[in-house]
Design a protein around this motif. Sequence first.
Motif, short mmCIF file in Angstrom:
data_model
loop_
_atom_site.label_atom_id
_atom_site.label_comp_id
_atom_site.label_asym_id
_atom_site.label_seq_id
_atom_site.Cartn_x
_atom_site.Cartn_y
_atom_site.Cartn_z
N GLU A 165 5.48 -7.66 18.40
CA GLU A 165 4.26 -7.23 19.10
C GLU A 165 4.58 -6.55 20.42
N LYS B 173 2.73 -4.57 23.97
CA LYS B 173 1.50 -4.45 24.75
C LYS B 173 1.49 -3.14 25.52
N ASN C 284 1.75 -0.92 16.96
CA ASN C 284 1.84 -2.20 16.26
C ASN C 284 1.31 -2.10 14.83
N ARG D 56 -0.77 -11.12 11.20
CA ARG D 56 -0.40 -12.53 11.40
C ARG D 56 -0.89 -13.37 10.23
#
Length: 333
Positions: free
Chosen positions: A294, A296, A325, A331
């Motif tokens: 991941e 950001k 991403n 997930r």
Amino acid sequence: MKKLLILFSAFLLVWSLAACSSSQSSAEKEDKLKKVSIVLDWTPNTNHTGIYVAKEKGYFKNHGLDVKIILPGEAGADQLVASGKSEFGVSYQEGITQARIQGIPLVSLAAVLQHNTSGFASPKAKNIVSPKDFEGKTYGGWGSPIEKAVINSLMKQENADVEKVKIINMGDSDFFTAVNRDIDFAWIYYGWTGVEAEIRNEPINMVYLTDYSAKLDYYTPVITTNEKMIKDDPGTVKAFMAALTEGYEFAIEHPADSADILIKKVPDLDEELVKRSQEWLSPKYQDDAERWGEQKLEIWENYSEWMFENGLLEKELEAEKAFTNEFLPKRGN
């Protein structure tokens, strides 16, 4: 007796045909695998364990890929990926940032580590415990303007003068050789060189970048591709990242087993170093992120702003285009 011989011959024929068919089927499956490559940023180490695990355990094959792992040569990973000579690569956030500013369409697909584990290392005897102690010392690097900018950024916080630091290019010399010969400190990843110092019983002091600036907590290393690959073959990118995620998740859960895989595939590596490094690094792959890989936006913006403010970029980065991403498995999938 004759009937038994006939039955036995028939059995052998059926078995032979089945074996042949199975062999052909296996070969056909191999032929149907899509051939792609990933070029490393450096010689194999525990930053790359997930890649070797994914190959050894068949995760790439399970996703329809035949992946070749390439060691960097004169042409680095960024150059090979940008030119399309390798579909994927291992790089660093700073390298991707600089490339995109120059119009080279590299894209980061995943962060191998969530946080920057690098810093300036020195033998304890040098008594370098903070940036102000860099004054009057010799730094050994690789000749990038980023190095002086980072050193200056840290030293300014303690009213120290970067011009009082002698900066030399230490070339291919390893850290331990260089600090015993002609330098006082160098920039290292603790997960490899720091762990090696523990094994060698050569105590070091570390000045971590993240202790002095949140903007220097950038992604290093990262997995890369180029914009053309994403546009033309997103299915392969998705399959590659799915398999690679499985590789790093295995390394997170099974550091000892994954270390054994890396040692098996790269037998020239020091076994104790790999095992100790893997134990140290495995928890840091995902760390506090919701999933491995991941990235950001704020991390990309913070570091590119820092680079721009320090005169390392000609213009500001369009950070949202530098990473994605999109190809990481959702997930729980």
